[in-house]
Design a protein around this motif. Structure first.
Motif, PDB file in Angstrom:
ATOM      1  N   LEU A  11      -2.752  28.178  36.897  1.00 22.78           N
ATOM      2  CA  LEU A  11      -3.587  26.989  36.880  1.00 22.78           C
ATOM      3  C   LEU A  11      -2.797  25.777  36.408  1.00 22.78           C
ATOM      4  O   LEU A  11      -2.879  24.689  37.004  1.00 22.78           O
ATOM      5  CB  LEU A  11      -4.810  27.219  35.983  1.00 22.78           C
ATOM      6  N   GLN A  12      -1.992  25.942  35.358  1.00 19.68           N
ATOM      7  CA  GLN A  12      -1.169  24.843  34.852  1.00 19.68           C
ATOM      8  C   GLN A  12      -0.144  24.406  35.901  1.00 19.68           C
ATOM      9  O   GLN A  12       0.069  23.212  36.122  1.00 19.68           O
ATOM     10  CB  GLN A  12      -0.451  25.264  33.569  1.00 19.68           C
ATOM     11  N   ASN A  13       0.485  25.378  36.531  1.00 21.30           N
ATOM     12  CA  ASN A  13       1.472  25.053  37.570  1.00 21.30           C
ATOM     13  C   ASN A  13       0.816  24.319  38.732  1.00 21.30           C
ATOM     14  O   ASN A  13       1.385  23.375  39.281  1.00 21.30           O
ATOM     15  CB  ASN A  13       2.167  26.319  38.070  1.00 21.30           C
ATOM     16  N   GLY A  14      -0.367  24.751  39.109  1.00 19.72           N
ATOM     17  CA  GLY A  14      -1.091  24.087  40.192  1.00 19.72           C
ATOM     18  C   GLY A  14      -1.443  22.652  39.840  1.00 19.72           C
ATOM     19  O   GLY A  14      -1.313  21.748  40.659  1.00 19.72           O
ATOM     20  N   LYS A  15      -1.860  22.425  38.608  1.00 19.34           N
ATOM     21  CA  LYS A  15      -2.212  21.067  38.170  1.00 19.34           C
ATOM     22  C   LYS A  15      -0.978  20.169  38.162  1.00 19.34           C
ATOM     23  O   LYS A  15      -1.046  19.002  38.569  1.00 19.34           O
ATOM     24  CB  LYS A  15      -2.837  21.108  36.780  1.00 19.34           C
ATOM     25  N   LYS A  16       0.156  20.705  37.691  1.00 20.71           N
ATOM     26  CA  LYS A  16       1.400  19.925  37.677  1.00 20.71           C
ATOM     27  C   LYS A  16       1.802  19.539  39.099  1.00 20.71           C
ATOM     28  O   LYS A  16       2.193  18.401  39.373  1.00 20.71           O
ATOM     29  CB  LYS A  16       2.532  20.731  37.029  1.00 20.71           C
ATOM     30  N   LYS A  17       1.705  20.521  39.989  1.00 14.98           N
ATOM     31  CA  LYS A  17       2.084  20.268  41.384  1.00 14.98           C
ATOM     32  C   LYS A  17       1.166  19.222  42.002  1.00 14.98           C
ATOM     33  O   LYS A  17       1.615  18.315  42.714  1.00 14.98           O
ATOM     34  CB  LYS A  17       2.016  21.567  42.183  1.00 14.98           C
ATOM     35  N   LEU A  18      -0.121  19.314  41.731  1.00 15.69           N
ATOM     36  CA  LEU A  18      -1.081  18.346  42.266  1.00 15.69           C
ATOM     37  C   LEU A  18      -0.794  16.942  41.735  1.00 15.69           C
ATOM     38  O   LEU A  18      -0.830  15.966  42.491  1.00 15.69           O
ATOM     39  CB  LEU A  18      -2.508  18.772  41.908  1.00 15.69           C
ATOM     40  N   ALA A  19      -0.486  16.840  40.442  1.00 17.26           N
ATOM     41  CA  ALA A  19      -0.180  15.535  39.854  1.00 17.26           C
ATOM     42  C   ALA A  19       1.063  14.931  40.498  1.00 17.26           C
ATOM     43  O   ALA A  19       1.104  13.732  40.826  1.00 17.26           O
ATOM     44  CB  ALA A  19       0.012  15.665  38.353  1.00 17.26           C
ATOM     45  N   ARG A  20       2.087  15.753  40.720  1.00 15.19           N
ATOM     46  CA  ARG A  20       3.327  15.272  41.333  1.00 15.19           C
ATOM     47  C   ARG A  20       3.075  14.808  42.760  1.00 15.19           C
ATOM     48  O   ARG A  20       3.538  13.739  43.188  1.00 15.19           O
ATOM     49  CB  ARG A  20       4.377  16.378  41.322  1.00 15.19           C
ATOM     50  N   LEU A  21       2.305  15.586  43.503  1.00 11.95           N
ATOM     51  CA  LEU A  21       2.028  15.223  44.890  1.00 11.95           C
ATOM     52  C   LEU A  21       1.184  13.951  44.972  1.00 11.95           C
ATOM     53  O   LEU A  21       1.379  13.130  45.877  1.00 11.95           O
ATOM     54  CB  LEU A  21       1.320  16.379  45.602  1.00 11.95           C
ATOM     55  N   ASN A  22       0.252  13.777  44.044  1.00 10.72           N
ATOM     56  CA  ASN A  22      -0.559  12.550  44.039  1.00 10.72           C
ATOM     57  C   ASN A  22       0.313  11.327  43.807  1.00 10.72           C
ATOM     58  O   ASN A  22       0.115  10.276  44.421  1.00 10.72           O
ATOM     59  CB  ASN A  22      -1.657  12.633  42.978  1.00 10.72           C
ATOM     60  N   LYS A  23       1.315  11.448  42.915  1.00 11.72           N
ATOM     61  CA  LYS A  23       2.231  10.331  42.679  1.00 11.72           C
ATOM     62  C   LYS A  23       3.021  10.018  43.951  1.00 11.72           C
ATOM     63  O   LYS A  23       3.216   8.856  44.303  1.00 11.72           O
ATOM     64  CB  LYS A  23       3.196  10.665  41.545  1.00 11.72           C
ATOM     65  N   GLU A  24       3.464  11.056  44.641  1.00 11.36           N
ATOM     66  CA  GLU A  24       4.233  10.861  45.870  1.00 11.36           C
ATOM     67  C   GLU A  24       3.381  10.199  46.952  1.00 11.36           C
ATOM     68  O   GLU A  24       3.852   9.326  47.675  1.00 11.36           O
ATOM     69  CB  GLU A  24       4.777  12.191  46.368  1.00 11.36           C
ATOM     70  N   VAL A  25       2.127  10.598  47.041  1.00 12.18           N
ATOM     71  CA  VAL A  25       1.229  10.017  48.037  1.00 12.18           C
ATOM     72  C   VAL A  25       1.013   8.536  47.744  1.00 12.18           C
ATOM     73  O   VAL A  25       1.061   7.693  48.646  1.00 12.18           O
ATOM     74  CB  VAL A  25      -0.120  10.773  48.073  1.00 12.18           C
ATOM     75  N   THR A  26       0.810   8.213  46.478  1.00 12.01           N
ATOM     76  CA  THR A  26       0.603   6.820  46.089  1.00 12.01           C
ATOM     77  C   THR A  26       1.841   5.983  46.422  1.00 12.01           C
ATOM     78  O   THR A  26       1.731   4.874  46.956  1.00 12.01           O
ATOM     79  CB  THR A  26       0.293   6.725  44.588  1.00 12.01           C
ATOM     80  N   ALA A  27       3.011   6.527  46.112  1.00 12.05           N
ATOM     81  CA  ALA A  27       4.252   5.806  46.402  1.00 12.05           C
ATOM     82  C   ALA A  27       4.438   5.618  47.897  1.00 12.05           C
ATOM     83  O   ALA A  27       4.844   4.544  48.360  1.00 12.05           O
ATOM     84  CB  ALA A  27       5.440   6.565  45.811  1.00 12.05           C
TER      85      ALA A  27
END
Length: 73
Positions: A11-27
């Protein structure tokens, strides 16, 4: 069956991955907006240049000079 610790880790790994991908999408969205703005400016500049540049007038062909007729006395 997975243990509670394994599930928490996933669950923690999934949340980290989601946060990273959201930053990439925003950029990426920001980059796309910049490129679209540049494209729009380029198109308007291109239209302005086309409006300014007109076809050059056709050059007239040089005519051969005629010799003056000898005056009769």
């Amino acid at each position: 069956m997975a243990t509670v610790k394994q599930i928490q880790l996933r669950l923690q790994n999934g949340k980290k991955k989601l946060a990273r991908l959201n930053k990439e999408v925003t950029a990426t969205k920001g980059k796309i907006k910049k490129l679209e703005a540049e494209l729009k400016k380029g198109k308007t500049a291109e239209k302005a240049v086309k409006a300014k540049v007109k076809k050059p007038a056709a050059k007239k062909k040089a005519t051969t000079k005629r010799k003056a007729a000898a005056k009769k006395k």
